[in-house]
Design an enzyme around this catalytic site. Sequence first.
Site, PDB file in Angstrom:
ATOM      1  N   GLY A  20       7.728 101.295 -23.427  1.00 34.73           N
ATOM      2  CA  GLY A  20       7.172 101.817 -24.681  1.00 34.73           C
ATOM      3  C   GLY A  20       6.157 100.924 -25.379  1.00 34.73           C
ATOM      4  O   GLY A  20       5.919 101.083 -26.575  1.00 34.73           O
ATOM      5  N   ARG A  40      12.808 122.433 -14.650  1.00 32.04           N
ATOM      6  CA  ARG A  40      11.739 121.844 -15.443  1.00 32.04           C
ATOM      7  C   ARG A  40      11.488 122.678 -16.705  1.00 32.04           C
ATOM      8  O   ARG A  40      11.281 122.157 -17.793  1.00 32.04           O
ATOM      9  CB  ARG A  40      10.460 121.844 -14.599  1.00 32.04           C
ATOM     10  CG  ARG A  40       9.765 120.528 -14.536  1.00 32.04           C
ATOM     11  CD  ARG A  40       8.673 120.556 -13.488  1.00 32.04           C
ATOM     12  NE  ARG A  40       8.981 119.638 -12.422  1.00 32.04           N
ATOM     13  CZ  ARG A  40       8.802 118.325 -12.479  1.00 32.04           C
ATOM     14  NH1 ARG A  40       8.305 117.768 -13.562  1.00 32.04           N
ATOM     15  NH2 ARG A  40       9.112 117.549 -11.473  1.00 32.04           N
ATOM     16  N   HIS A  51      -3.540 106.400 -18.816  1.00 32.94           N
ATOM     17  CA  HIS A  51      -3.297 106.025 -17.421  1.00 32.94           C
ATOM     18  C   HIS A  51      -4.014 104.697 -17.151  1.00 32.94           C
ATOM     19  O   HIS A  51      -5.164 104.535 -17.558  1.00 32.94           O
ATOM     20  CB  HIS A  51      -3.810 107.116 -16.474  1.00 32.94           C
ATOM     21  CG  HIS A  51      -3.576 106.785 -15.033  1.00 32.94           C
ATOM     22  ND1 HIS A  51      -2.324 106.850 -14.459  1.00 32.94           N
ATOM     23  CD2 HIS A  51      -4.413 106.335 -14.066  1.00 32.94           C
ATOM     24  CE1 HIS A  51      -2.408 106.464 -13.183  1.00 32.94           C
ATOM     25  NE2 HIS A  51      -3.668 106.159 -12.931  1.00 32.94           N
ATOM     26  N   ASP A  54      -2.475 113.019 -13.793  1.00 32.10           N
ATOM     27  CA  ASP A  54      -3.559 112.102 -14.177  1.00 32.10           C
ATOM     28  C   ASP A  54      -4.938 112.751 -14.085  1.00 32.10           C
ATOM     29  O   ASP A  54      -5.925 112.125 -13.675  1.00 32.10           O
ATOM     30  CB  ASP A  54      -3.502 110.811 -13.330  1.00 32.10           C
ATOM     31  CG  ASP A  54      -2.191 110.074 -13.542  1.00 32.10           C
ATOM     32  OD1 ASP A  54      -1.667 110.108 -14.671  1.00 32.10           O
ATOM     33  OD2 ASP A  54      -1.668 109.487 -12.578  1.00 32.10           O
ATOM     34  N   ALA A  98      -5.763  95.961 -22.629  1.00 28.77           N
ATOM     35  CA  ALA A  98      -6.838  96.911 -22.981  1.00 28.77           C
ATOM     36  C   ALA A  98      -6.242  98.251 -23.422  1.00 28.77           C
ATOM     37  O   ALA A  98      -6.740  98.885 -24.365  1.00 28.77           O
ATOM     38  CB  ALA A  98      -7.775  97.106 -21.796  1.00 28.77           C
ATOM     39  N   GLU A  99      -5.183  98.687 -22.751  1.00 27.82           N
ATOM     40  CA  GLU A  99      -4.520  99.944 -23.140  1.00 27.82           C
ATOM     41  C   GLU A  99      -4.095  99.910 -24.594  1.00 27.82           C
ATOM     42  O   GLU A  99      -4.241 100.886 -25.328  1.00 27.82           O
ATOM     43  CB  GLU A  99      -3.271 100.194 -22.271  1.00 27.82           C
ATOM     44  CG  GLU A  99      -3.558 100.496 -20.817  1.00 27.82           C
ATOM     45  CD  GLU A  99      -2.276 100.789 -20.045  1.00 27.82           C
ATOM     46  OE1 GLU A  99      -1.502 101.659 -20.471  1.00 27.82           O
ATOM     47  OE2 GLU A  99      -2.050 100.133 -19.011  1.00 27.82           O
TER      48      GLU A  99
HETATM   49  C1  GRF Z   1       1.278 102.011 -18.968  1.00 29.05           C
HETATM   50  O1  GRF Z   1       0.543 101.203 -18.084  1.00 29.05           O
HETATM   51  C2  GRF Z   1       0.714 103.393 -19.034  1.00 29.05           C
HETATM   52  O2  GRF Z   1      -0.685 103.436 -18.912  1.00 29.05           O
HETATM   53  C3  GRF Z   1       1.328 104.049 -17.824  1.00 29.05           C
HETATM   54  O3  GRF Z   1       2.638 103.536 -17.757  1.00 29.05           O
HETATM   55  C4  GRF Z   1       2.677 102.283 -18.431  1.00 29.05           C
HETATM   56  C5  GRF Z   1       3.681 102.431 -19.522  1.00 29.05           C
HETATM   57  O4  GRF Z   1       3.901 101.226 -20.203  1.00 29.05           O
HETATM   58  N1  GRF Z   1       1.221 105.479 -17.919  1.00 29.05           N
HETATM   59  P1  GRF Z   1       4.611 101.248 -21.611  1.00 29.05           P
HETATM   60  O5  GRF Z   1       5.915 102.014 -21.456  1.00 29.05           O
HETATM   61  O6  GRF Z   1       3.682 101.923 -22.582  1.00 29.05           O
HETATM   62  O7  GRF Z   1       4.840  99.813 -21.956  1.00 29.05           O
END
Ligand code: GRF
Length: 222
Positions: A20, A73, A117, A153, A181-182
Amino acid sequence: MPKHMADKKAKVVVLISGRGSNMMSLVEAARARDYPAEIVSVISNRPDAAGVPWAAAQSIATEVIDHKAFKSREAFEAELETALVASGAEIVALAGFMRLMTPGFVARWQTRMINIHPSLLPNFKGLHTHEQALAAGVKIAGCTVHYVRAEMDAGPIIAQAAVPVLSGDTAATLAARVLAAEHRLYPSALRLVALGRTRIVDEKVILSEDVNDSLPLFSPRV
Ligand code: GRF
């Protein structure tokens, strides 16, 4: 649904499956008074997701909807839909959420559900994305925030950030550089969406205002 700073904040539900850290970056960003979105709820499909107790400790509503408890689902998504509607979700932000959504669910949230992603899409979809990047030998890696579509994705790209790949990189060192960066990209992309600055035309995102300078990222630096 165009929004302006003076309007009320867009209600965002974040879906997670694990650590998270991206959810945390959204929560931290949303603490700013002028941020145009508020995180109203964090939902995990896994009971053991570390992000859930963290969010609860921030006084954010949390819920676990364990997909294993549902026969299909669709049944899982029906429960999720109920929770989203109950929380007043206007935007759904997937942050390390490890379930594919059915076309029906995706269609309902077509212009309101986004994901992050850790690659420069459309390259290196799916799992082991950093291993894929290293195997391909690219010199620039990065991350992407995009609208969610039923294919994994895929979907209109809202924003991307690039980082260099360095010679000694392992999947772990590259993942750490991309993750940093995310944590900057996701809050800024969510901001654009919450402000209504993104428009999907022909499955591509048009931003109402481009805020780029023209500097390219060279790797290696020139
Ligand atoms: C991140 O790298 C996100 O881009 C990918 O899974 C990872 C999740 O990390 N989809 P977190 O749970 O947000 O720390």
